[in-house]
Design an enzyme around this catalytic site. Structure first.
Site, PDB file in Angstrom:
ATOM      1  N   HIS A 199     -35.277  -6.702 -22.509  1.00 48.91           N
ATOM      2  CA  HIS A 199     -34.675  -6.091 -23.688  1.00 48.91           C
ATOM      3  C   HIS A 199     -35.033  -4.614 -23.809  1.00 48.91           C
ATOM      4  O   HIS A 199     -36.168  -4.248 -23.530  1.00 48.91           O
ATOM      5  CB  HIS A 199     -35.183  -6.841 -24.929  1.00 48.91           C
ATOM      6  CG  HIS A 199     -34.558  -6.398 -26.192  1.00 48.91           C
ATOM      7  ND1 HIS A 199     -33.232  -6.662 -26.508  1.00 48.91           N
ATOM      8  CD2 HIS A 199     -35.061  -5.673 -27.225  1.00 48.91           C
ATOM      9  CE1 HIS A 199     -32.971  -6.136 -27.699  1.00 48.91           C
ATOM     10  NE2 HIS A 199     -34.050  -5.522 -28.149  1.00 48.91           N
TER      11      HIS A 199
ATOM     12  N   TYR B 223      -6.551  -5.013  -6.836  1.00 49.53           N
ATOM     13  CA  TYR B 223      -7.757  -4.177  -6.805  1.00 49.53           C
ATOM     14  C   TYR B 223      -7.406  -2.688  -6.843  1.00 49.53           C
ATOM     15  O   TYR B 223      -7.879  -1.947  -7.700  1.00 49.53           O
ATOM     16  CB  TYR B 223      -8.519  -4.398  -5.493  1.00 49.53           C
ATOM     17  CG  TYR B 223      -9.299  -5.666  -5.383  1.00 49.53           C
ATOM     18  CD1 TYR B 223     -10.663  -5.660  -5.648  1.00 49.53           C
ATOM     19  CD2 TYR B 223      -8.709  -6.849  -4.961  1.00 49.53           C
ATOM     20  CE1 TYR B 223     -11.415  -6.819  -5.499  1.00 49.53           C
ATOM     21  CE2 TYR B 223      -9.445  -8.002  -4.817  1.00 49.53           C
ATOM     22  CZ  TYR B 223     -10.796  -7.984  -5.084  1.00 49.53           C
ATOM     23  OH  TYR B 223     -11.537  -9.126  -4.942  1.00 49.53           O
TER      24      TYR B 223
ATOM     25  N   LYS C  67     -13.478   5.899  -2.594  1.00 48.47           N
ATOM     26  CA  LYS C  67     -12.986   5.380  -3.884  1.00 48.47           C
ATOM     27  C   LYS C  67     -14.111   5.347  -4.916  1.00 48.47           C
ATOM     28  O   LYS C  67     -13.951   5.808  -6.041  1.00 48.47           O
ATOM     29  CB  LYS C  67     -12.396   3.984  -3.650  1.00 48.47           C
ATOM     30  CG  LYS C  67     -11.850   3.250  -4.842  1.00 48.47           C
ATOM     31  CD  LYS C  67     -12.817   2.480  -5.670  1.00 48.47           C
ATOM     32  CE  LYS C  67     -13.724   1.544  -4.950  1.00 48.47           C
ATOM     33  NZ  LYS C  67     -13.143   0.339  -4.440  1.00 48.47           N
TER      34      LYS C  67
ATOM     35  N   GLU D 228     -29.366  -8.832 -20.279  1.00 47.20           N
ATOM     36  CA  GLU D 228     -30.089  -9.899 -20.985  1.00 47.20           C
ATOM     37  C   GLU D 228     -29.110 -10.924 -21.567  1.00 47.20           C
ATOM     38  O   GLU D 228     -29.469 -12.068 -21.811  1.00 47.20           O
ATOM     39  CB  GLU D 228     -30.997  -9.335 -22.073  1.00 47.20           C
ATOM     40  CG  GLU D 228     -30.277  -8.703 -23.242  1.00 47.20           C
ATOM     41  CD  GLU D 228     -31.250  -8.170 -24.316  1.00 47.20           C
ATOM     42  OE1 GLU D 228     -32.205  -8.893 -24.655  1.00 47.20           O
ATOM     43  OE2 GLU D 228     -31.053  -7.041 -24.792  1.00 47.20           O
TER      44      GLU D 228
ATOM     45  N   CYS E 172     -13.589   1.879   0.265  1.00 54.22           N
ATOM     46  CA  CYS E 172     -14.697   1.666  -0.684  1.00 54.22           C
ATOM     47  C   CYS E 172     -15.490   2.923  -1.008  1.00 54.22           C
ATOM     48  O   CYS E 172     -15.731   3.223  -2.178  1.00 54.22           O
ATOM     49  CB  CYS E 172     -15.689   0.639  -0.133  1.00 54.22           C
ATOM     50  SG  CYS E 172     -14.982  -0.665   0.843  1.00 54.22           S
TER      51      CYS E 172
ATOM     52  N   CYS F 132     -13.361   1.207   5.041  1.00 51.84           N
ATOM     53  CA  CYS F 132     -14.380   1.291   3.986  1.00 51.84           C
ATOM     54  C   CYS F 132     -14.939   2.701   3.861  1.00 51.84           C
ATOM     55  O   CYS F 132     -14.987   3.271   2.776  1.00 51.84           O
ATOM     56  CB  CYS F 132     -15.501   0.294   4.284  1.00 51.84           C
ATOM     57  SG  CYS F 132     -16.870   0.472   3.147  1.00 51.84           S
TER      58      CYS F 132
ATOM     59  N   GLU G 282      -8.061   0.002  -9.866  1.00 54.92           N
ATOM     60  CA  GLU G 282      -9.104   1.010  -9.650  1.00 54.92           C
ATOM     61  C   GLU G 282      -8.507   2.420  -9.777  1.00 54.92           C
ATOM     62  O   GLU G 282      -9.064   3.277 -10.471  1.00 54.92           O
ATOM     63  CB  GLU G 282      -9.752   0.800  -8.284  1.00 54.92           C
ATOM     64  CG  GLU G 282     -10.577  -0.501  -8.276  1.00 54.92           C
ATOM     65  CD  GLU G 282     -11.240  -0.820  -6.954  1.00 54.92           C
ATOM     66  OE1 GLU G 282     -10.862  -0.228  -5.913  1.00 54.92           O
ATOM     67  OE2 GLU G 282     -12.157  -1.674  -6.939  1.00 54.92           O
TER      68      GLU G 282
HETATM   69  P1  NDP Z   1      -4.226  -7.074  -3.862  1.00 60.02           P
HETATM   70  O1  NDP Z   1      -3.998  -8.228  -2.991  1.00 60.02           O
HETATM   71  O2  NDP Z   1      -5.466  -6.994  -4.665  1.00 60.02           O
HETATM   72  O3  NDP Z   1      -3.012  -6.949  -4.884  1.00 60.02           O
HETATM   73  C1  NDP Z   1      -1.715  -6.784  -4.423  1.00 60.02           C
HETATM   74  C2  NDP Z   1      -0.808  -6.586  -5.615  1.00 60.02           C
HETATM   75  O4  NDP Z   1       0.470  -6.204  -5.153  1.00 60.02           O
HETATM   76  C3  NDP Z   1      -0.617  -7.835  -6.439  1.00 60.02           C
HETATM   77  O5  NDP Z   1      -0.536  -7.473  -7.777  1.00 60.02           O
HETATM   78  C4  NDP Z   1       0.697  -8.408  -5.914  1.00 60.02           C
HETATM   79  O6  NDP Z   1       1.439  -9.046  -6.923  1.00 60.02           O
HETATM   80  C5  NDP Z   1       1.457  -7.164  -5.521  1.00 60.02           C
HETATM   81  N1  NDP Z   1       2.316  -7.338  -4.350  1.00 60.02           N
HETATM   82  C6  NDP Z   1       2.018  -7.959  -3.205  1.00 60.02           C
HETATM   83  N2  NDP Z   1       3.029  -7.867  -2.330  1.00 60.02           N
HETATM   84  C7  NDP Z   1       4.012  -7.165  -2.951  1.00 60.02           C
HETATM   85  C8  NDP Z   1       5.302  -6.742  -2.574  1.00 60.02           C
HETATM   86  N3  NDP Z   1       5.794  -7.012  -1.381  1.00 60.02           N
HETATM   87  N4  NDP Z   1       6.030  -6.036  -3.472  1.00 60.02           N
HETATM   88  C9  NDP Z   1       5.528  -5.745  -4.687  1.00 60.02           C
HETATM   89  N5  NDP Z   1       4.308  -6.130  -5.089  1.00 60.02           N
HETATM   90  C10 NDP Z   1       3.555  -6.823  -4.239  1.00 60.02           C
HETATM   91  O7  NDP Z   1      -4.026  -5.794  -2.924  1.00 60.02           O
HETATM   92  P2  NDP Z   1      -4.557  -4.312  -2.947  1.00 60.02           P
HETATM   93  O8  NDP Z   1      -3.558  -3.547  -2.177  1.00 60.02           O
HETATM   94  O9  NDP Z   1      -4.904  -3.862  -4.318  1.00 60.02           O
HETATM   95  O10 NDP Z   1      -5.895  -4.419  -2.101  1.00 60.02           O
HETATM   96  C11 NDP Z   1      -5.865  -4.974  -0.794  1.00 60.02           C
HETATM   97  C12 NDP Z   1      -7.132  -5.711  -0.484  1.00 60.02           C
HETATM   98  O11 NDP Z   1      -8.167  -4.777  -0.262  1.00 60.02           O
HETATM   99  C13 NDP Z   1      -7.625  -6.592  -1.627  1.00 60.02           C
HETATM  100  O12 NDP Z   1      -7.092  -7.876  -1.560  1.00 60.02           O
HETATM  101  C14 NDP Z   1      -9.106  -6.591  -1.415  1.00 60.02           C
HETATM  102  O13 NDP Z   1      -9.449  -7.651  -0.578  1.00 60.02           O
HETATM  103  C15 NDP Z   1      -9.393  -5.268  -0.742  1.00 60.02           C
HETATM  104  N6  NDP Z   1      -9.962  -4.317  -1.716  1.00 60.02           N
HETATM  105  C16 NDP Z   1     -11.149  -4.614  -2.304  1.00 60.02           C
HETATM  106  C17 NDP Z   1     -11.704  -3.752  -3.224  1.00 60.02           C
HETATM  107  C18 NDP Z   1     -12.999  -4.106  -3.859  1.00 60.02           C
HETATM  108  O14 NDP Z   1     -13.689  -4.976  -3.346  1.00 60.02           O
HETATM  109  N7  NDP Z   1     -13.363  -3.504  -4.985  1.00 60.02           N
HETATM  110  C19 NDP Z   1     -11.056  -2.502  -3.590  1.00 60.02           C
HETATM  111  C20 NDP Z   1      -9.802  -2.298  -2.925  1.00 60.02           C
HETATM  112  C21 NDP Z   1      -9.289  -3.178  -2.029  1.00 60.02           C
HETATM  113  P3  NDP Z   1       1.222 -10.592  -7.283  1.00 60.02           P
HETATM  114  O15 NDP Z   1       0.038 -10.666  -8.183  1.00 60.02           O
HETATM  115  O16 NDP Z   1       2.498 -10.951  -7.926  1.00 60.02           O
HETATM  116  O17 NDP Z   1       1.017 -11.305  -6.001  1.00 60.02           O
END
Ligand code: NDP
Length: 448
Positions: free
Chosen positions: A437, A178, A51, A442, A48, A43, A182
């Protein structure tokens, strides 16, 4: 007091580990923590915090543009990536220092090296030193997943993205979650050409469908390119140093940086879990009970390594509950119901509770209220970007079971609204609240 060197040995000084260490020590426990990289964890060091600072930095692109409509004579501005990068990394250094200071103040011994478990009460440090402890807490977090494809080594992850030497002209982002959304927003605002490539046909699985669609539309209008159902085949390094990504079902894409944002996997490799008998679940996360206790009686785990919900505030709560229960004589468990979350995209998304689809599945009879509007600031700025707020209610009781938002400052607004959802308030309670307002929030009390 136990005969061991410490009452508690924590592996990993991230959000969960630091909270557990500090609070356990404040209850009088003799605590040590091992951290192989930097105190603060994902984080603070590479997640976080840096970022969010980049998100702020990126948003100036729109603010400077819109300022002209608000009467400001803004000269031509250009963006200096190294300056922002170094300022952000400087802030990370400051926070790293503060976290270390907090541990020091609480008399937590810090070992700046890797630790592995040798037995239920024994930890070996990278230097070879063996340390014993009554209880062990694993808080090693998670690590980015990099798909096993040819040329994957040419890509980077969210670990490296904060250190880029120059701003890439063309960025290819793998994943639709995510981190992908982002950083797509961040790089696009900085002026890079951005392509998001996902293996499936959707972004942000788990978020409300209409909200996801709205982000997709707005992102495309901002010039972000999306390619769906396009798994990576390989990455090729070209002679001029740029990269060529070969994908299934679409033409190759040339770029300067490939960012893998394809999920994060619990950090369990090489920790010695098998030696101690700590069991993993089917997805490779450490199995724990509601008190964060593993399959070994005196070994606990909190945070992303347990993959309950991969969010910093959850790791902090788990660390706190562990310390309160084990050393504070105040048994407590974490409540995972109604955890708010946000995606810091451009514009951001924020949500709490059930999506419309989940509510329909679970409750059957659902009433949905929505407000689709253009923020006043966007109207004057001539920015054709609409916000969408949704209130998902149980049709029988009127209870608000979910709020989903996309629009400026959505996460800032949702945190307060999440209290109402957590408290089980109804649509009538929202209606009874007088609007503030003029504001965007709101809209939450004006939906009919
Ligand atoms: P996410 O789980 O959000 O998304 C992963 C993405 O990668 C999905 O679109 C998934 O596709 C795809 N994917 C998963 N495995 C593969 C693979 N083997 N090959 C190709 N594509 C793949 O992961 P992030 O890496 O973006 O973030 C990790 C975690 O970190 C999040 O789950 C979250 O908990 C945390 N995080 C939170 C944030 C916040 O609170 N603002 C910001 C950043 C991270 P599909 O949809 O098809 O499964």
């Amino acid at each position: 007091m136990s005969d061991y060197d410490f009452d508690l040995f924590v592996i990993g000084a991230g959000s969960g580990g630091v909270r557990a260490s500090r609070v356990s020590a404040s209850y009088g426990a003799r605590v040590a923590v091992a951290e192989e990289y930097r105190v603060g964890g994902t984080c603070v060091i590479r997640g976080c915090v840096p970022k969010k600072l980049l998100v702020y930095g990126a948003h100036f692109a729109e603010d400077l543009h819109d300022a002209r409509r608000f009467g400001w004579n803004v000269p031509k501005c250009d963006f200096d990536w190294p300056r922002l990068r170094d300022n952000v990394l400087g802030e990370v250094d400051r926070l790293n220092g503060l976290y270390t200071e907090t541990l020091d103040k609480n008399k937590v011994t810090i070992f700046h090296e890797r630790a592995t478990i040798e037995g239920p009460h024994e930890v070996r440090l990278a230097s070879g030193k063996i340390v014993t402890a009554d209880k062990i807490l694993i808080a090693t977090g998670a690590w980015p997943v990099v798909p096993e494809i040819e040329g994957a080594e040419h890509g980077i992850t969210s670990n490296e993205v904060f250190h880029l030497e120059t701003l890439p002209r063309r960025v290819l982002i793998a994943g639709g979650g995510y981190i992908a959304n982002e950083f797509a927003g961040i790089f696009r605002e900085f002026g890079s050409q951005v392509t998001v490539v996902n293996r499936s046909d959707m972004i942000l699985r788990g978020y409300d469908e209409q909200i996801r669609d709205r982000l997709l539309q707005i992102s495309m209008a901002k010039g972000i390119i999306f390619r769906f159902n396009a798994p990576f085949q390989k990455i090729e390094k070209l002679e001029d140093g740029s990269l060529r990504a070969h994908l299934d079902g679409c033409d190759p894409i040339d770029c300067d940086v490939v960012l893998f944002a394809t999920g994060r996997r619990p950090n369990v490799a090489g920790l010695g879990l098998e030696t101690a008998g700590v069991e993993l679940d089917g997805k490779g996360a450490i199995k724990v009970d509601e008190n964060s206790r593993t399959s070994v009686e005196n070994i606990y785990a909190v945070g992303d390594v347990t993959d309950r919900i991969q969010l910093t505030p959850i790791a902090i709560r788990e660390g706190q509950a562990f310390a309160d229960t084990v050393f504070g004589n105040k048994p407590s468990v974490v409540d995972y119901n109604c955890v708010p979350s946000a995606v810091f995209s451009h514009p951001p998304i924020a949500a709490v509770g059930m999506t419309e689809a989940e509510a329909r599945n679970k409750l059957g009879s659902v009433k949905v209220y929505s407000s689709d509007f253009r923020a006043m600031k966007n109207v004057l700025a001539g920015r054709n970007e609409r916000s969408l707020y949704k209130l998902v209610c149980d049709a029988e009781t009127g209870k608000v079971v979910g709020i989903h938002m996309i629009g400026p400052d959505a996460p800032e607004i949702l945190q307060a609204a999440a209290i109402a959802v957590k408290a089980g308030l109804s649509k009538a309670d929202f209606d009874a609240t007088v609007a503030l307002h003029p504001s965007m929030s709101e809209e939450l009390v004006l939906m009919r």
